[in-house]
Each structure stands twice: as structure tokens, then as C-alpha cells.
Design a protein around this motif. Structure first.
Motif, PDB file in Angstrom:
ATOM      1  N   VAL A 211     -16.221  -5.921   4.448  1.00  0.00           N
ATOM      2  CA  VAL A 211     -14.728  -5.285   4.204  1.00  0.00           C
ATOM      3  C   VAL A 211     -14.117  -5.658   2.935  1.00  0.00           C
ATOM      4  O   VAL A 211     -13.701  -6.668   2.756  1.00  0.00           O
ATOM      5  CB  VAL A 211     -13.828  -5.551   5.286  1.00  0.00           C
ATOM      6  CG1 VAL A 211     -12.507  -5.231   5.039  1.00  0.00           C
ATOM      7  CG2 VAL A 211     -14.470  -5.155   6.786  1.00  0.00           C
ATOM      8  N   PRO A 212     -14.055  -4.758   1.882  1.00  0.00           N
ATOM      9  CA  PRO A 212     -13.839  -5.146   0.591  1.00  0.00           C
ATOM     10  C   PRO A 212     -12.001  -5.222   0.722  1.00  0.00           C
ATOM     11  O   PRO A 212     -11.489  -4.851   1.760  1.00  0.00           O
ATOM     12  CB  PRO A 212     -13.602  -3.758  -0.136  1.00  0.00           C
ATOM     13  CG  PRO A 212     -14.038  -2.703   0.745  1.00  0.00           C
ATOM     14  CD  PRO A 212     -14.683  -3.206   2.021  1.00  0.00           C
ATOM     15  N   THR A 213     -11.635  -6.097  -0.215  1.00  0.00           N
ATOM     16  CA  THR A 213     -10.298  -6.539   0.106  1.00  0.00           C
ATOM     17  C   THR A 213      -9.279  -5.501   0.244  1.00  0.00           C
ATOM     18  O   THR A 213      -8.164  -5.665   0.873  1.00  0.00           O
ATOM     19  CB  THR A 213      -9.711  -7.134  -1.420  1.00  0.00           C
ATOM     20  OG1 THR A 213     -10.652  -8.449  -1.489  1.00  0.00           O
ATOM     21  CG2 THR A 213      -8.207  -7.782  -1.054  1.00  0.00           C
ATOM     22  N   HIS A 214      -9.434  -4.143  -0.453  1.00  0.00           N
ATOM     23  CA  HIS A 214      -8.495  -3.027  -0.297  1.00  0.00           C
ATOM     24  C   HIS A 214      -8.279  -2.509   0.825  1.00  0.00           C
ATOM     25  O   HIS A 214      -7.376  -1.891   1.535  1.00  0.00           O
ATOM     26  CB  HIS A 214      -8.511  -1.860  -1.377  1.00  0.00           C
ATOM     27  CG  HIS A 214      -9.755  -1.217  -0.927  1.00  0.00           C
ATOM     28  ND1 HIS A 214     -11.020  -1.573  -1.480  1.00  0.00           N
ATOM     29  CD2 HIS A 214      -9.897  -0.184  -0.309  1.00  0.00           C
ATOM     30  CE1 HIS A 214     -12.033  -0.582  -0.982  1.00  0.00           C
ATOM     31  NE2 HIS A 214     -11.351   0.362  -0.253  1.00  0.00           N
ATOM     32  N   ARG A 215      -9.208  -2.876   2.300  1.00  0.00           N
ATOM     33  CA  ARG A 215      -9.248  -2.419   3.266  1.00  0.00           C
ATOM     34  C   ARG A 215      -8.633  -3.591   4.273  1.00  0.00           C
ATOM     35  O   ARG A 215      -8.832  -3.471   5.523  1.00  0.00           O
ATOM     36  CB  ARG A 215     -10.615  -2.003   3.836  1.00  0.00           C
ATOM     37  CG  ARG A 215     -11.411  -0.861   3.076  1.00  0.00           C
ATOM     38  CD  ARG A 215     -12.616  -0.549   3.855  1.00  0.00           C
ATOM     39  NE  ARG A 215     -13.399   0.538   3.074  1.00  0.00           N
ATOM     40  CZ  ARG A 215     -14.755   0.625   2.851  1.00  0.00           C
ATOM     41  NH1 ARG A 215     -15.359  -0.076   3.547  1.00  0.00           N
ATOM     42  NH2 ARG A 215     -15.154   1.495   2.111  1.00  0.00           N
ATOM     43  N   MET A 216      -8.173  -4.637   3.855  1.00  0.00           N
ATOM     44  CA  MET A 216      -7.492  -5.423   4.492  1.00  0.00           C
ATOM     45  C   MET A 216      -6.044  -5.720   4.419  1.00  0.00           C
ATOM     46  O   MET A 216      -5.553  -5.584   3.289  1.00  0.00           O
ATOM     47  CB  MET A 216      -8.233  -7.041   4.144  1.00  0.00           C
ATOM     48  CG  MET A 216      -7.676  -8.062   5.005  1.00  0.00           C
ATOM     49  SD  MET A 216      -6.252  -9.036   4.218  1.00  0.00           S
ATOM     50  CE  MET A 216      -6.967  -9.707   2.762  1.00  0.00           C
ATOM     51  N   ILE A 217      -5.352  -6.015   5.287  1.00  0.00           N
ATOM     52  CA  ILE A 217      -3.933  -6.608   5.226  1.00  0.00           C
ATOM     53  C   ILE A 217      -3.877  -7.823   6.067  1.00  0.00           C
ATOM     54  O   ILE A 217      -4.286  -8.016   7.266  1.00  0.00           O
ATOM     55  CB  ILE A 217      -2.865  -5.402   5.748  1.00  0.00           C
ATOM     56  CG1 ILE A 217      -1.322  -5.759   5.382  1.00  0.00           C
ATOM     57  CG2 ILE A 217      -3.215  -5.201   6.986  1.00  0.00           C
ATOM     58  CD1 ILE A 217      -0.493  -4.597   5.575  1.00  0.00           C
ATOM     59  N   ASP A 218      -2.875  -8.700   5.602  1.00  0.00           N
ATOM     60  CA  ASP A 218      -2.262  -9.918   6.524  1.00  0.00           C
ATOM     61  C   ASP A 218      -1.478  -9.168   7.675  1.00  0.00           C
ATOM     62  O   ASP A 218      -0.731  -8.582   7.327  1.00  0.00           O
ATOM     63  CB  ASP A 218      -1.700 -10.905   5.431  1.00  0.00           C
ATOM     64  CG  ASP A 218      -2.579 -11.822   4.854  1.00  0.00           C
ATOM     65  OD1 ASP A 218      -3.129 -12.716   5.593  1.00  0.00           O
ATOM     66  OD2 ASP A 218      -2.666 -11.638   3.707  1.00  0.00           O
ATOM     67  N   SER A 219      -1.870  -9.761   8.811  1.00  0.00           N
ATOM     68  CA  SER A 219      -1.087  -9.369   9.905  1.00  0.00           C
ATOM     69  C   SER A 219       0.367  -9.804   9.837  1.00  0.00           C
ATOM     70  O   SER A 219       1.183  -8.758  10.597  1.00  0.00           O
ATOM     71  CB  SER A 219      -1.679  -9.836  11.185  1.00  0.00           C
ATOM     72  OG  SER A 219      -3.233  -9.719  11.332  1.00  0.00           O
ATOM     73  N   GLY A 220       0.683 -10.657   9.286  1.00  0.00           N
ATOM     74  CA  GLY A 220       2.084 -11.117   9.135  1.00  0.00           C
ATOM     75  C   GLY A 220       2.900 -10.090   8.395  1.00  0.00           C
ATOM     76  O   GLY A 220       3.813  -9.637   8.671  1.00  0.00           O
ATOM     77  N   ASP A 221       2.118  -9.495   7.381  1.00  0.00           N
ATOM     78  CA  ASP A 221       2.712  -8.554   6.551  1.00  0.00           C
ATOM     79  C   ASP A 221       2.841  -7.118   7.226  1.00  0.00           C
ATOM     80  O   ASP A 221       3.859  -6.286   7.417  1.00  0.00           O
ATOM     81  CB  ASP A 221       2.106  -8.118   5.261  1.00  0.00           C
ATOM     82  CG  ASP A 221       2.359  -9.170   4.307  1.00  0.00           C
ATOM     83  OD1 ASP A 221       3.342 -10.032   4.361  1.00  0.00           O
ATOM     84  OD2 ASP A 221       1.429  -9.437   3.238  1.00  0.00           O
ATOM     85  N   LEU A 222       1.746  -6.677   8.176  1.00  0.00           N
ATOM     86  CA  LEU A 222       1.553  -5.699   8.952  1.00  0.00           C
ATOM     87  C   LEU A 222       2.772  -5.427   9.979  1.00  0.00           C
ATOM     88  O   LEU A 222       3.376  -4.767  10.035  1.00  0.00           O
ATOM     89  CB  LEU A 222       0.261  -5.504   9.692  1.00  0.00           C
ATOM     90  CG  LEU A 222       0.113  -4.001  10.286  1.00  0.00           C
ATOM     91  CD1 LEU A 222       0.239  -2.889   9.687  1.00  0.00           C
ATOM     92  CD2 LEU A 222      -1.474  -4.177  10.897  1.00  0.00           C
TER      93      LEU A 222
END
Length: 516
Positions: A211-222
């Protein structure tokens, strides 16, 4: 009964009384109803039913406008999911999941949004938000492994939104949500359930999926509404808090199911005779009371949902707070419970002829019961948080957080990490809730660290050579730690009991319970 008949207007009313953008019309509903039996039998949504949802335009309701979607109001999603549930609960559930995930992707990078929706704003994105996968950082991104249950609509998925965690010995898990293309996902056709059978909520599996970085988000931010990408849209809908929003998602499905079930019950009771008494069931005063109470519960649920939509709009527009989130989560969850109770009340009075397959009441009861098992419908958890805020207290962490800490302690003690399938779902959800209410990404407090070290010391020293060191061995060590200073259940606290007397007491207990 249509949503217009329920609310008394053309379409579906929002919290401000305005008419919503209703795309599940009678023609689309008829297609969903025609496929409902097939969905039940084959345990997944029929291609014709999915096609009807796609053709209606409902799938793109909350897809960002910049990515080719319609970016409508959150209340529009509620109205359409509720309407779909009048015809088929499984179709409504899948619609709810897919629209919900497109809403969440609005908080992720624009590069990802273009990747997923650029060619088709009706792209199917199932997933499972529970962070039960494992993530390992690598050059340019992450390697993801895991098995995710309850992935509704999995067979039709083109991309998948999945929760994962980074496990570091001695540290709280770092939670991530990632988006993975279909070619990196395997679907395990294992969906056999009491309700929502046609939703195809199978397990999905990933093994070393990059999974490249642009397809990830920290759950706290989401989950916390802190993503910088959520503010780069025409509307504020993507700043709506996720967990309270999920409660309203599920409540919308339960509301439509309850209305469909009560309509079927009223029609059934109007023509059904009591085979023993020889009189019409419609003349029973007790039945009148049940219908009155059930309909009032459903109407109350609808009003609660509308009020909660207003709270979510306030949060999205900048008036967010822990107290508001606690209230919104509880009201959404309580609306689900009201719908379940209403269906239980009338199903109990419906008699034996309502229990057979083909009964809309029976199916609505099963589907609503299944929907009420969703984590967001846990009234004990959300009720405690909301009740604390009413007393001027902080809502506090999820009550299962101790389990999460215990998992961290085991990891820090040098034992083998458990597989994603074996992780305590309540524990990882607890960490997700902590991420939502935290001021930033989840980090351990010093108090947490002390508790972790205490458990590590006790569990680490209690293992013996030859003793099983897997999950059961860990559980035994933890139970030993928890019960070290606890009085025995058959002994009054502070009173010494001789071993011989203890054996007699336990023997009497076994006799009383038939275990001699």
C-alpha cells in the motif's frame, strides 16, 4: 409504505424539514424487492440489485464532487438507505456501507480519490473498519496482512477500505486505515448468518499487499475529523465525525426495516383469525397496544435520527466537541435499539404463521436483529460515555481499553504476536475510540506505561517450561494476574476457610448445579 407516507411529504425530511434527494424510487425499489429472495438464498447481492442501485445514482451520493461524485448532504444518504430497506434489508445494508465508505474516502488524499473514482464515480468500495490487520512499514508505503470479517458486498468490490495496526513491542498500536485494490484481495465465501443474509458480508484476506503512502491515513485523523483533506471540498460533509456518523448509517437501515416489518404486521393482523378463539386478531386490545407502542418507538427513532443529523451538521460546521459526539453516538445507537424492540414486540404477537421464510415481518426482524449487533449499537459503551458527559465528566476511554493494554503488555513481554484473526475486536475498537477522542495520534500515557509494565512483569514470570505459550497460555497468565489478590468466589472476603471445608463447599455447589 414509502418514505413520503412515513414523513407526510414528497420524499424524506431532513432535520430542518427540507425535502431530501431521494433516488431510491418505486421503480428501483421494485427491482430490489424482486431480487430479495435470490439474495437470501445465495447469501450475496444479485447483480441485478446492485445494478439498480448503481443506475439510481445512490452510490455516488457522498462521492466527492471533485472526483466526479455528487457530494450531497449526510441526510440524503439516510433517506435513501431508509427507503431501500423498505424493499430489501440486504440491499439497503450494502448501499449504506458503500456510500459510507465513499464518504470516508473524502478524508483521504486527492490522489487516492482520483485513483478510485476518476474513471467511475460509482466504483464499489466495500471494507471493514475494525483494525484487525497488521501493517509493516517498507520503502514507499506499507505491507498489509490480515483477515477482515463482515466485509459487506465483498464479491463486487473493486477497492477495499480496511483497518490495520502497527504493533511495536511495549507501545500502543498505531492504527491505520488503508485502501487496497481488488487484485490484492482474496474473498472467503463464509457468510452464514441469522440476518442480512443477502449482504455477502464475507471475510477478505490480504497477504503482503503493498500500500503506497498516499493510500493510507492515520485512524486518529480519520476518526477524529482531523484530516487536512476533509476541508478541501465544496461542502463540510467530510468533516462529519466518523463514529457518530456510522451510528446514524446503521440506524437508517434499522428504521426502514422496522417500518417495513410494522406495515406487514398491520396487514397480517387485519386479516388473520385466531384459530382457537375463532375471532379476528384485529379485535384484540392487547394487539392494539403492541402496535401503538411499536409504531411510537419507530416514530421516536426517526425523530432521534433527525435530531442527530442536526448535531452532526453542527460538528461538521465547526461546533464539534466530545460531549456532542457522545450524545450523537448514543442517540443513533438508541434509535437502532428502538427499531429492534418494535419489531420484537410485534413479531411476538404475530403467531406461528409469521415465522416462515417469505414473511416480510420475519425477515425484517432477523435483519434488524443482525444490524443491532454492529459495534456502534453497543448501548452499554455509548451510554456510559453519554451519561458521564451529562454529569459534567469526560466521556472517558472505551471500557474495553484494559483489554487493549493487556494485549500491548503481552506484545511487550516478548511473546509471539497474535494473528490478525485472533485479535480481540473489542480491544482494537477501544483503541480506535481512543484515537477518535484524542488530541492527536494515539500515544501511551505514563499511567498506561506503568500498568503495562506491571502486567508484563506478572505475565512474563508466570510461564513455566513446557506450558503452552499460545493464546490460551497468555489468557491463563492474565487471569492469574487479575485474580492474584481476589478472594475465591465461594469464600467470604476476609474469612479463612480450611481446605477440607472448601472442598465440601465446592462439592455442594456441584451438586446444586448437577455437576457431581
Amino acid at each position: 409504505m414509502t418514505a413520503a407516507e412515513v414523513t407526510g411529504s414528497n420524499g424524506s425530511n431532513g432535520p430542518d424539514g427540507s425535502v431530501r434527494d431521494l433516488r431510491i424510487d418505486e421503480r428501483t425499489g421494485a427491482v430490489l424487492a424482486d431480487h430479495a429472495a435470490w439474495n437470501e438464498e445465495h447469501r450475496r447481492l444479485a447483480e441485478g440489485a446492485l445494478g439498480a442501485l448503481r443506475d439510481s445514482g445512490a452510490l455516488r451520493l457522498l462521492v466527492p464532487e471533485r472526483a466526479g461524485g455528487d457530494e450531497r448532504e449526510f441526510a440524503d444518504m439516510v433517506a435513501n438507505v431508509r427507503e431501500a430497506a423498505l424493499y430489501d434489508g440486504a440491499a439497503a445494508w450494502v448501499l449504506m456501507v458503500l456510500v459510507g465508505h465513499s464518504w470516508m474516502l473524502g478524508s483521504m488524499t486527492e490522489e487516492l480519490q482520483d485513483e478510485v473514482y476518476g474513471a467511475d464515480p460509482d466504483t464499489i468500495v466495500p471494507g471493514s473498519l475494525a483494525p484487525v490487520g497488521s501493517a509493516t512499514e517498507c520503502d514507499g508505503g506499507w505491507l498489509i496482512d490480515g483477515r477482515w470479517p463482515f466485509t459487506s458486498g465483498a464479491i463486487w468490490g473493486e477497492w477495499f477500505l480496511l483497518g490495520s495496526q502497527v504493533l511495536t513491542p511495549g507501545e500502543r498500536p498505531r492504527l491505520l486505515h488503508v485502501v487496497i485494490p481488488r487484485e490484492d484481495i482474496a474473498v472467503d465465501d463464509n457468510w452464514y448468518a441469522i440476518g442480512l443474509r443477502g449482504s455477502g458480508s464475507c471475510d477478505v484476506i490480504a497477504e503482503q499487499a503493498f500500500v503506497p503512502t498516499h493510500r493510507m491515513i492515520d485512524s486518529g485523523d480519520l476518526l477524529g475529523g482531523r484530516s487536512p483533506w476533509s476541508s478541501r471540498h465544496r461542502t463540510s460533509v467530510y468533516r462529519t465525525p466518523i463514529l457518530p456518523g456510522l451510528a446514524v448509517h446503521v440506524a437508517a437501515t434499522a428504521l426502514g426495516l422496522a417500518r417495513a416489518g410494522l406495515d406487514d404486521a398491520a396487514e397480517r393482523f387485519g386479516v388473520q383469525d385466531d384459530r382457537y378463539m375463532g375471532s379476528s386478531k384485529s379485535k384484540r386490545p392487547g394487539l392494539h397496544m403492541r402496535l401503538a407502542e411499536a409504531n411510537t418507538e419507530v416514530r421516536s427513532a426517526e425523530l432521534l435520527i433527525n435530531d442527530t443529523l442536526g448535531l452532526l451538521r453542527q460538528a461538521a460546521d465547526g461546533a464539534d466537541s466530545k460531549e456532542l459526539r457522545a450524545q450523537a453516538k448514543y442517540q443513533g445507537s438508541y434509535a437502532i435499539e428502538l427499531c429492534r424492540r418494535a419489531l420484537d414486540r410485534v413479531t411476538t404477537a404475530a403467531g406461528g404463521r409469521a415465522v416462515f421464510d417469505g414473511s416480510r415481518l420475519q425477515q425484517a426482524f432477523r435483519d434488524a436483529t443482525m444490524a443491532s449487533q454492529h459495534q456502534v449499537a453497543d448501548l452499554d459503551t455509548v451510554g456510559e460515555a453519554y451519561g458521564r458527559t451529562r454529569l459534567g465528566m469526560d466521556p472517558g476511554p472505551h471500557p474495553c481499553r484494559q483489554n487493549a493494554l493487556r494485549n500491548v503488555a503481552i506484545s511487550g513481554g516478548g511473546t509471539q504476536q497474535r494473528g490478525a484473526r485472533e485479535l480481540d475486536e473489542d480491544a482494537v475498537y477501544a483503541t480506535a475510540v481512543d484515537a477518535e477522542i484524542a488530541d492527536g495520534p494515539p500515544r501511551r500515557s505514563s499511567t498506561d506505561a506503568e500498568r503495562v509494565r506491571s502486567i508484563v512483569r506478572s505475565t512474563g514470570d508466570r510461564r513455566q517450561p513446557g506450558r503452552r505459550s499460545g493464546r490460551r497460555g497468555q489468557a491463563r497468565s492474565i487471569r492469574a494476574h487479575r485474580s492474584r489478590d481476589r478472594p475465591r468466589s465461594h469464600e467470604p472476603s476476609g474469612q479463612r476457610v480450611e481446605p477440607s471445608e472448601r472442598r465440601h463447599r465446592h462439592g455442594r455447589c456441584r451438586q446444586q448445579h448437577g455437576r457431581v
